[in-house]
Design a protein around this motif. Structure first.
Motif, PDB file in Angstrom:
ATOM      1  N   SER A   8      71.466 -40.137  23.339  1.00 55.54           N
ATOM      2  CA  SER A   8      71.987 -40.636  22.068  1.00 55.54           C
ATOM      3  C   SER A   8      71.148 -40.165  20.887  1.00 55.54           C
ATOM      4  N   LYS A   9      69.885 -39.817  21.154  1.00 53.56           N
ATOM      5  CA  LYS A   9      68.990 -39.348  20.100  1.00 53.56           C
ATOM      6  C   LYS A   9      68.059 -38.288  20.679  1.00 53.56           C
ATOM      7  N   ALA A  10      67.839 -37.220  19.918  1.00 55.04           N
ATOM      8  CA  ALA A  10      66.951 -36.152  20.395  1.00 55.04           C
ATOM      9  C   ALA A  10      66.163 -35.581  19.230  1.00 55.04           C
ATOM     10  N   GLU A  11      64.927 -35.176  19.522  1.00 55.97           N
ATOM     11  CA  GLU A  11      64.068 -34.558  18.506  1.00 55.97           C
ATOM     12  C   GLU A  11      63.587 -33.200  19.011  1.00 55.97           C
ATOM     13  N   LEU A  12      63.579 -32.235  18.101  1.00 52.88           N
ATOM     14  CA  LEU A  12      63.045 -30.916  18.436  1.00 52.88           C
ATOM     15  C   LEU A  12      61.530 -31.025  18.597  1.00 52.88           C
ATOM     16  N   ASP A  27      64.160 -24.783  22.241  1.00 55.85           N
ATOM     17  CA  ASP A  27      65.460 -24.860  21.567  1.00 55.85           C
ATOM     18  C   ASP A  27      66.558 -25.266  22.547  1.00 55.85           C
ATOM     19  N   ILE A  28      66.509 -24.698  23.751  1.00 57.96           N
ATOM     20  CA  ILE A  28      67.510 -25.035  24.773  1.00 57.96           C
ATOM     21  C   ILE A  28      67.378 -26.501  25.179  1.00 57.96           C
ATOM     22  N   ASN A  29      66.145 -26.953  25.387  1.00 59.38           N
ATOM     23  CA  ASN A  29      65.921 -28.364  25.729  1.00 59.38           C
ATOM     24  C   ASN A  29      66.525 -29.280  24.676  1.00 59.38           C
ATOM     25  N   TYR A  30      66.323 -28.899  23.433  1.00 62.65           N
ATOM     26  CA  TYR A  30      66.840 -29.709  22.318  1.00 62.65           C
ATOM     27  C   TYR A  30      68.371 -29.757  22.362  1.00 62.65           C
ATOM     28  N   VAL A  38      51.138 -36.243  18.855  1.00 58.24           N
ATOM     29  CA  VAL A  38      52.370 -36.594  18.139  1.00 58.24           C
ATOM     30  C   VAL A  38      53.594 -36.099  18.919  1.00 58.24           C
ATOM     31  N   GLU A  39      53.532 -34.829  19.358  1.00 53.62           N
ATOM     32  CA  GLU A  39      54.683 -34.245  20.048  1.00 53.62           C
ATOM     33  C   GLU A  39      54.981 -34.944  21.373  1.00 53.62           C
ATOM     34  N   LYS A  40      53.937 -35.453  22.013  1.00 47.21           N
ATOM     35  CA  LYS A  40      54.103 -36.094  23.316  1.00 47.21           C
ATOM     36  C   LYS A  40      54.938 -37.363  23.231  1.00 47.21           C
ATOM     37  N   GLN A  41      54.962 -37.976  22.059  1.00 45.07           N
ATOM     38  CA  GLN A  41      55.697 -39.220  21.880  1.00 45.07           C
ATOM     39  C   GLN A  41      57.193 -38.989  21.637  1.00 45.07           C
ATOM     40  N   LYS A  42      57.559 -37.745  21.368  1.00 46.80           N
ATOM     41  CA  LYS A  42      58.967 -37.466  21.078  1.00 46.80           C
ATOM     42  C   LYS A  42      59.822 -37.568  22.340  1.00 46.80           C
ATOM     43  N   TYR A 100      46.092 -41.887   8.136  1.00 42.65           N
ATOM     44  CA  TYR A 100      46.435 -41.507   9.501  1.00 42.65           C
ATOM     45  C   TYR A 100      47.945 -41.301   9.642  1.00 42.65           C
ATOM     46  N   ALA A 101      48.724 -42.201   9.041  1.00 47.95           N
ATOM     47  CA  ALA A 101      50.183 -42.081   9.084  1.00 47.95           C
ATOM     48  C   ALA A 101      50.635 -40.787   8.422  1.00 47.95           C
ATOM     49  N   ALA A 102      49.974 -40.445   7.312  1.00 50.35           N
ATOM     50  CA  ALA A 102      50.323 -39.210   6.599  1.00 50.35           C
ATOM     51  C   ALA A 102      50.042 -37.984   7.464  1.00 50.35           C
ATOM     52  N   ILE A 103      48.934 -38.041   8.220  1.00 49.37           N
ATOM     53  CA  ILE A 103      48.583 -36.930   9.112  1.00 49.37           C
ATOM     54  C   ILE A 103      49.637 -36.775  10.213  1.00 49.37           C
ATOM     55  N   LEU A 104      50.063 -37.917  10.776  1.00 49.65           N
ATOM     56  CA  LEU A 104      51.072 -37.873  11.829  1.00 49.65           C
ATOM     57  C   LEU A 104      52.385 -37.288  11.311  1.00 49.65           C
ATOM     58  N   ILE A 105      52.782 -37.703  10.125  1.00 53.40           N
ATOM     59  CA  ILE A 105      54.012 -37.174   9.526  1.00 53.40           C
ATOM     60  C   ILE A 105      53.881 -35.675   9.289  1.00 53.40           C
ATOM     61  N   PHE A 106      52.697 -35.272   8.840  1.00 56.93           N
ATOM     62  CA  PHE A 106      52.453 -33.849   8.563  1.00 56.93           C
ATOM     63  C   PHE A 106      52.638 -33.009   9.821  1.00 56.93           C
ATOM     64  N   PHE A 107      52.014 -33.441  10.923  1.00 54.78           N
ATOM     65  CA  PHE A 107      52.117 -32.667  12.154  1.00 54.78           C
ATOM     66  C   PHE A 107      53.528 -32.724  12.725  1.00 54.78           C
ATOM     67  N   THR A 108      54.230 -33.855  12.530  1.00 58.77           N
ATOM     68  CA  THR A 108      55.608 -33.947  12.991  1.00 58.77           C
ATOM     69  C   THR A 108      56.480 -32.950  12.260  1.00 58.77           C
ATOM     70  N   MET A 109      56.313 -32.852  10.938  1.00 59.02           N
ATOM     71  CA  MET A 109      57.109 -31.935  10.131  1.00 59.02           C
ATOM     72  C   MET A 109      56.768 -30.481  10.441  1.00 59.02           C
ATOM     73  N   LEU A 110      55.512 -30.230  10.791  1.00 57.93           N
ATOM     74  CA  LEU A 110      55.092 -28.856  11.058  1.00 57.93           C
ATOM     75  C   LEU A 110      55.910 -28.198  12.155  1.00 57.93           C
ATOM     76  N   CYS A 111      56.259 -28.962  13.182  1.00 61.58           N
ATOM     77  CA  CYS A 111      56.887 -28.370  14.346  1.00 61.58           C
ATOM     78  C   CYS A 111      58.341 -28.011  14.125  1.00 61.58           C
ATOM     79  N   TYR A 112      58.893 -28.344  12.975  1.00 56.04           N
ATOM     80  CA  TYR A 112      60.238 -27.891  12.666  1.00 56.04           C
ATOM     81  C   TYR A 112      60.206 -26.452  12.176  1.00 56.04           C
ATOM     82  N   ALA A 113      59.029 -25.951  11.869  1.00 58.20           N
ATOM     83  CA  ALA A 113      58.895 -24.552  11.444  1.00 58.20           C
ATOM     84  C   ALA A 113      58.462 -23.727  12.646  1.00 58.20           C
TER      85      ALA A 113
END
Length: 330
Positions: free
Chosen positions: A297-301, A286-289, A69-73, A6-19
């Protein structure tokens, strides 16, 4: 083991959104807008509908996981040091005092004291003095303003000097905000156009449903005395076939009037999504980011908005066969 997967799936979807292509890739997992023949026998059409819905449901599950996953950012974010320093420079309060004045648990007297201090620092006058000015006549206010002009300007110049280092950054944020507003106007335009098409479809569906219901009632009433059980004659059977064909034709007519409207709506929806909505949402993300990077102090795309837009389209696409009615061979 399940937790690791499950953790691997979450990481996968998190990384996907950088593309940039990620939400668009989800769009590619959906079935194409179908071509629907209203006269297709129900047994054959049922197979096509089942396969269509299965593909949609599989994609919808993956979308839900990615959206979760994205909702938690960017939750529980804290203001950046730059923003804290600027707020302190503008208000004349220390960072500790700003925290106390915004804290609901602080006593009302403490918040009032700090508010008064901020007003004094920014204007050179106490809250009581400002209240007295408000109650003056127009002539007295003008006289007071002339007498205190020098003091007011001195405070304004001091505040401008204290916040000078933040002006470039604030100008950049302002430009981003203007661009974001333009994007919001564009998005509203495309969504309103799609909403109008959807409303027209729903109005037509409501009208055609009434027409179909009345037609079927009339057909059944016309053939209600035909014997369809034991002792039925060849003539009875001919009339029953005639009745069934009329009902079948009424259903096909209903489908033929509404399905093209629905398919046209979905085709326009998909085109607007690909050509306008997703690109505008990508720029808005992109503008929000960029704004969040300067504000917190911390932001995620995040690609949350694009994923939700595709989820909305998925719901519309799942209704492609809504106006097909089960029909059998003549």
């Amino acid at each position: 083991m399940k937790r690791i997967i499950y953790a691997a799936i979450l990481i996968f979807f998190t990384m996907l959104c950088y593309a940039q292509s990620t939400p668009e890739a989800f769009l590619g997992l959906l079935p194409a807008v179908p071509t629907i023949d209203c006269g297709t026998e129900s047994s054959r059409q049922t197979e096509a509908i089942t396969a269509f819905q299965s593909q949609i449901n599989t994609t919808r599950e993956k979308l839900s996981d990615a959206i979760r996953v994205e909702k938690q950012k960017n939750k529980n974010t804290k203001l950046s040091e730059r923003v804290k320093r600027e707020a302190s420079a503008q208000s004349g309060l220390t960072e500790s005092e700003l925290e106390r004045v915004s804290n609901k648990k602080s006593s009302s007297s403490e918040r009032e004291r700090l508010t008064n201090k901020s007003v004094q620092n920014q204007t050179g006058f106490s809250m009581d003095e400002m209240q007295q000015v408000k109650s003056m006549s127009k002539a007295d206010r003008q006289k007071w303003a002339m007498n205190n002009y020098g003091k007011v300007m001195e405070k304004e110049q001091q505040k401008a000097e204290d916040t000078k280092q933040y002006q470039t950054s604030n100008a950049s944020l302002g430009e981003l905000g203007v661009e974001q507003q333009k994007l919001a106007v564009n998005l509203r335009h495309h969504r309103e156009r799609l909403d109008r098409m959807k409303n027209e479809l729903e109005t037509a569906a409501s009208q055609q449903s009434v027409i179909l219901e009345n037609k079927i009632k009339e057909i059944k009433r016309k053939y209600e005395n035909v014997n369809d059980g034991e002792g039925a004659t060849a003539e009875d059977m001919r009339k029953l076939r005639e009745r069934n064909k009329l009902i079948r034709d009424a259903k096909i007519e209903y489908c033929s009037k509404l399905t093209p409207l629905n398919i046209n709506y979905l085709i326009h929806y998909e085109a607007a999504l690909k050509e306008n909505i997703l690109p505008d949402l990508k720029r808005s993300e992109d503008i929000n980011y960029q704004i969040q990077r300067q504000t917190y102090s911390k932001a995620e795309l995040s690609c949350f908005d694009r994923l939700r837009a595709i989820e909305d389209y998925t719901s519309a696409l799942s209704k492609a066969f809504n106006f097909y009615m089960s029909v059998n061979k003549e």
